[in-house]
Design a protein around this motif. Structure first.
Motif, PDB file in Angstrom:
ATOM      1  N   MET A 281       0.626  -1.699  -0.362  1.00 56.38           N
ATOM      2  CA  MET A 281       0.266   0.057  -0.055  1.00 56.38           C
ATOM      3  C   MET A 281       0.672   1.175  -0.012  1.00 56.38           C
ATOM      4  N   PHE A 282       1.800   1.183   0.705  1.00 52.17           N
ATOM      5  CA  PHE A 282       2.932   2.474   0.798  1.00 52.17           C
ATOM      6  C   PHE A 282       3.380   2.520  -1.021  1.00 52.17           C
ATOM      7  N   TYR A 283       4.059   1.464  -1.493  1.00 50.48           N
ATOM      8  CA  TYR A 283       3.911   1.689  -2.662  1.00 50.48           C
ATOM      9  C   TYR A 283       2.969   2.625  -3.637  1.00 50.48           C
ATOM     10  N   PHE A 284       2.170   2.118  -3.727  1.00 50.00           N
ATOM     11  CA  PHE A 284       1.744   2.878  -4.139  1.00 50.00           C
ATOM     12  C   PHE A 284       1.120   4.325  -3.852  1.00 50.00           C
ATOM     13  N   LEU A 285       0.798   4.191  -2.904  1.00 54.71           N
ATOM     14  CA  LEU A 285       0.865   5.910  -2.536  1.00 54.71           C
ATOM     15  C   LEU A 285       2.315   6.656  -2.851  1.00 54.71           C
ATOM     16  N   VAL A 286       3.595   6.225  -2.935  1.00 55.56           N
ATOM     17  CA  VAL A 286       4.611   6.868  -3.352  1.00 55.56           C
ATOM     18  C   VAL A 286       4.353   7.526  -4.697  1.00 55.56           C
ATOM     19  N   VAL A 287       3.724   6.056  -5.277  1.00 48.44           N
ATOM     20  CA  VAL A 287       3.555   6.150  -7.397  1.00 48.44           C
ATOM     21  C   VAL A 287       2.854   7.255  -7.348  1.00 48.44           C
TER      22      VAL A 287
ATOM     23  N   ALA B  20      -4.222   4.564   6.972  1.00 48.18           N
ATOM     24  CA  ALA B  20      -4.245   4.744   8.312  1.00 48.18           C
ATOM     25  C   ALA B  20      -5.368   3.486   9.045  1.00 48.18           C
ATOM     26  N   VAL B  21      -6.434   3.838   8.539  1.00 46.12           N
ATOM     27  CA  VAL B  21      -7.769   2.529   9.079  1.00 46.12           C
ATOM     28  C   VAL B  21      -7.257   1.627   8.806  1.00 46.12           C
ATOM     29  N   ALA B  22      -6.215   0.810   8.050  1.00 47.63           N
ATOM     30  CA  ALA B  22      -5.888  -0.564   8.177  1.00 47.63           C
ATOM     31  C   ALA B  22      -4.352  -0.688   9.206  1.00 47.63           C
ATOM     32  N   ARG B  23      -3.938   0.630   9.339  1.00 49.10           N
ATOM     33  CA  ARG B  23      -2.878   0.425  10.910  1.00 49.10           C
ATOM     34  C   ARG B  23      -3.733  -0.039  11.948  1.00 49.10           C
TER      35      ARG B  23
END
Length: 55
Positions: A1-7, A52-55
């Motif tokens: 998910m983090f990589y998606f946000l970076v892209v 944020a919800v998934a964390r």
């Protein structure tokens, strides 16, 4: 998910740079460009909220 946000963030920054270059050359920004910018911003917002919800 983090990589998606970076892209998506990189796409948003590059798209904004293209729009700034249009303005510097004195060209008008087409209305569809604002819709695309809003869509990318919406993707980032949705991704951050989901992360944020998934964390």
């Amino acid at each position: 998910m983090f990589y998606f946000l970076v892209v998506i963030a990189v796409l948003l920054l590059s798209y904004a740079a293209v729009l700034v270059s249009f303005v510097r050359r004195g060209k008008k920004i087409p209305p569809a460009a604002y819709l695309a910018l809003a869509g990318l911003n919406g993707l980032i917002l949705a991704g951050v909220l989901a992360w944020a919800v998934a964390r």
